[in-house]
Design a protein around this motif. Structure first.
Motif, PDB file in Angstrom:
ATOM      1  N   ILE A 162      28.835 -74.821  21.957  1.00 54.30           N
ATOM      2  CA  ILE A 162      30.020 -74.741  23.095  1.00 54.30           C
ATOM      3  C   ILE A 162      31.387 -74.366  23.046  1.00 54.30           C
ATOM      4  O   ILE A 162      31.922 -73.470  22.892  1.00 54.30           O
ATOM      5  N   ALA A 163      31.438 -75.101  21.936  1.00 54.70           N
ATOM      6  CA  ALA A 163      32.679 -75.001  20.982  1.00 54.70           C
ATOM      7  C   ALA A 163      32.736 -74.028  19.527  1.00 54.70           C
ATOM      8  O   ALA A 163      33.896 -73.164  19.841  1.00 54.70           O
ATOM      9  N   ALA A 164      31.733 -73.304  19.941  1.00 57.43           N
ATOM     10  CA  ALA A 164      31.920 -72.057  19.055  1.00 57.43           C
ATOM     11  C   ALA A 164      31.433 -70.967  19.702  1.00 57.43           C
ATOM     12  O   ALA A 164      31.248 -69.926  18.484  1.00 57.43           O
ATOM     13  N   LEU A 165      31.037 -70.799  20.812  1.00 56.33           N
ATOM     14  CA  LEU A 165      30.867 -69.363  21.184  1.00 56.33           C
ATOM     15  C   LEU A 165      32.035 -68.716  21.107  1.00 56.33           C
ATOM     16  O   LEU A 165      31.396 -67.160  21.045  1.00 56.33           O
ATOM     17  N   PRO A 166      32.938 -69.024  21.167  1.00 63.34           N
ATOM     18  CA  PRO A 166      34.574 -68.107  20.706  1.00 63.34           C
ATOM     19  C   PRO A 166      34.071 -66.934  19.474  1.00 63.34           C
ATOM     20  O   PRO A 166      34.225 -66.303  19.532  1.00 63.34           O
ATOM     21  N   LEU A 167      33.563 -67.942  18.399  1.00 67.07           N
ATOM     22  CA  LEU A 167      33.254 -67.609  16.760  1.00 67.07           C
ATOM     23  C   LEU A 167      31.856 -67.106  17.100  1.00 67.07           C
ATOM     24  O   LEU A 167      32.088 -65.598  16.063  1.00 67.07           O
ATOM     25  N   LEU A 168      30.637 -67.440  17.810  1.00 65.10           N
ATOM     26  CA  LEU A 168      29.889 -66.592  18.213  1.00 65.10           C
ATOM     27  C   LEU A 168      30.202 -64.737  18.247  1.00 65.10           C
ATOM     28  O   LEU A 168      29.371 -64.316  18.163  1.00 65.10           O
ATOM     29  N   VAL A 169      30.364 -65.039  19.470  1.00 64.47           N
ATOM     30  CA  VAL A 169      31.204 -63.630  20.455  1.00 64.47           C
ATOM     31  C   VAL A 169      32.250 -63.032  19.508  1.00 64.47           C
ATOM     32  O   VAL A 169      31.655 -61.584  19.784  1.00 64.47           O
ATOM     33  N   TYR A 170      32.624 -63.607  18.568  1.00 67.85           N
ATOM     34  CA  TYR A 170      33.324 -62.304  17.768  1.00 67.85           C
ATOM     35  C   TYR A 170      32.725 -62.048  16.068  1.00 67.85           C
ATOM     36  O   TYR A 170      31.981 -60.941  15.743  1.00 67.85           O
ATOM     37  N   LEU A 171      31.603 -63.052  16.163  1.00 72.01           N
ATOM     38  CA  LEU A 171      30.515 -62.439  14.966  1.00 72.01           C
ATOM     39  C   LEU A 171      29.492 -61.280  15.379  1.00 72.01           C
ATOM     40  O   LEU A 171      29.400 -60.384  14.490  1.00 72.01           O
ATOM     41  N   LEU A 172      29.410 -61.403  17.112  1.00 72.62           N
ATOM     42  CA  LEU A 172      27.901 -60.283  17.029  1.00 72.62           C
ATOM     43  C   LEU A 172      28.988 -58.920  17.313  1.00 72.62           C
ATOM     44  O   LEU A 172      27.710 -58.410  17.300  1.00 72.62           O
ATOM     45  N   LEU A 173      30.100 -59.783  18.062  1.00 70.53           N
ATOM     46  CA  LEU A 173      31.231 -58.239  18.855  1.00 70.53           C
ATOM     47  C   LEU A 173      32.006 -57.542  17.796  1.00 70.53           C
ATOM     48  O   LEU A 173      31.719 -56.367  17.752  1.00 70.53           O
ATOM     49  N   GLY A 174      32.222 -57.854  16.621  1.00 70.09           N
ATOM     50  CA  GLY A 174      33.613 -57.274  15.410  1.00 70.09           C
ATOM     51  C   GLY A 174      34.435 -57.207  16.058  1.00 70.09           C
ATOM     52  O   GLY A 174      35.032 -57.742  17.407  1.00 70.09           O
ATOM     53  N   GLY A 175      34.471 -55.985  15.943  1.00 73.23           N
ATOM     54  CA  GLY A 175      36.308 -54.996  16.582  1.00 73.23           C
ATOM     55  C   GLY A 175      36.374 -54.960  18.246  1.00 73.23           C
ATOM     56  O   GLY A 175      36.832 -55.315  18.393  1.00 73.23           O
ATOM     57  N   ARG A 176      34.999 -55.266  18.829  1.00 73.14           N
ATOM     58  CA  ARG A 176      35.494 -54.849  20.152  1.00 73.14           C
ATOM     59  C   ARG A 176      35.759 -56.659  20.726  1.00 73.14           C
ATOM     60  O   ARG A 176      37.021 -56.501  21.603  1.00 73.14           O
ATOM     61  N   ALA A 177      34.980 -57.435  20.136  1.00 73.26           N
ATOM     62  CA  ALA A 177      35.511 -58.864  20.455  1.00 73.26           C
ATOM     63  C   ALA A 177      37.301 -59.524  20.131  1.00 73.26           C
ATOM     64  O   ALA A 177      37.637 -60.242  20.806  1.00 73.26           O
ATOM     65  N   GLN A 178      37.178 -58.125  18.479  1.00 68.41           N
ATOM     66  CA  GLN A 178      38.655 -58.899  17.721  1.00 68.41           C
ATOM     67  C   GLN A 178      39.903 -58.215  19.285  1.00 68.41           C
ATOM     68  O   GLN A 178      41.145 -58.842  19.077  1.00 68.41           O
ATOM     69  N   ARG A 179      39.362 -57.268  19.529  1.00 66.84           N
ATOM     70  CA  ARG A 179      40.360 -56.671  20.862  1.00 66.84           C
ATOM     71  C   ARG A 179      40.097 -57.189  22.329  1.00 66.84           C
ATOM     72  O   ARG A 179      41.163 -57.414  22.794  1.00 66.84           O
ATOM     73  N   ALA A 180      39.511 -57.632  22.577  1.00 70.10           N
ATOM     74  CA  ALA A 180      39.225 -58.416  23.682  1.00 70.10           C
ATOM     75  C   ALA A 180      39.336 -59.965  23.788  1.00 70.10           C
ATOM     76  O   ALA A 180      40.089 -60.549  25.364  1.00 70.10           O
ATOM     77  N   MET A 181      39.200 -61.006  22.901  1.00 70.88           N
ATOM     78  CA  MET A 181      39.974 -61.708  22.596  1.00 70.88           C
ATOM     79  C   MET A 181      41.771 -62.332  22.631  1.00 70.88           C
ATOM     80  O   MET A 181      41.493 -63.501  23.387  1.00 70.88           O
ATOM     81  N   PRO A 182      41.887 -61.814  22.549  1.00 69.76           N
ATOM     82  CA  PRO A 182      43.638 -61.764  22.908  1.00 69.76           C
ATOM     83  C   PRO A 182      43.338 -62.021  24.636  1.00 69.76           C
ATOM     84  O   PRO A 182      44.684 -62.420  24.782  1.00 69.76           O
TER      85      PRO A 182
END
Length: 210
Positions: A162-182
């Motif tokens: 569960i702690a790794a979910l943000p990192l996993l989303v980042y690795l799976l979605l790439g640029g989209r995750a970078q824009r969404a995470m903030p």
């Protein structure tokens, strides 16, 4: 173990814990920083459960929660006190939702490196009151059933996942995750009262579950 591993793990990371994980994904070196954070979370959880089991081994079965038929008076009192405290915390978060602010140290994580992320992951688990309560529950369950520490590995793995979910989303979605995470970080920061109150309610349900 006869505990609901996933809800316990969710409770472990609910609140500033998951907000910290999201913030670290937005740093300059997200992968290295997040891996260091996950290591800190894993070590702290393992140490916390081991300490909890040791404490209950010293105290004996009188305070270890079990089935309703074999709970002693001490165990019942401990559980009622925990439920009362958690209910007060949940109500406080709802009542003061307009003035609740996230801890100042969360903002400092924007510039965190691996060493700071490791330290944060360790301290945010080992000294967070809600996490201490969860680890005490796991340790008591291990002692009551005479289980070895390794029986808590599913709980440990679920907490780290569960702690790794943000990192996993980042690795799976790439640029989209970078824009969404903030945006996710901003929502979690401004709605921390929701996360905190939900964590309290989840843990109350776990305590009262037969």
């Amino acid at each position: 173990m006869e505990l609901q591993v996933l809800p316990l793990a969710v409770t472990m990371m609910a609140g500033p814990q998951i907000v910290a994980a999201v913030i670290l994904v937005t740093t300059a070196r997200p992968v290295r920083v997040c891996l260091a954070f996950l290591l800190g979370v894993a070590v702290a959880t393992a140490v916390g459960v081991a300490l909890a089991r040791w404490i209950f081994a010293l105290l004996g079965q009188s305070v270890a929660p079990g089935s309703p038929s074999d709970r002693g008076a001490a165990a019942t009192i401990v559980q009622l006190v925990l439920v009362g405290l958690l209910a007060l915390v949940a109500v406080k978060n709802v009542v003061k939702r307009r003035t609740v602010e996230p801890p100042k140290w969360l903002g400092s994580l924007l510039e965190a490196g691996p060493r700071k992320a490791l330290t944060t992951g360790f301290l945010i688990i080992l000294f967070m009151p809600s996490d201490i309560a969860v680890m005490l529950t796991v340790g008591a369950n291990l002692e009551q059933h005479g289980a070895e520490w390794t029986a808590a590995l599913p709980f440990l793995a679920a907490t780290v996942l569960i702690a790794a979910l943000p990192l996993l989303v980042y690795l799976l979605l790439g640029g989209r995750a970078q824009r969404a995470m903030p945006r996710v970080r901003q929502w979690l920061t401004t709605h921390s009262w929701v996360v905190n109150a939900a964590a309290c309610l989840i843990f109350i349900a776990l305590i009262l579950a037969p």
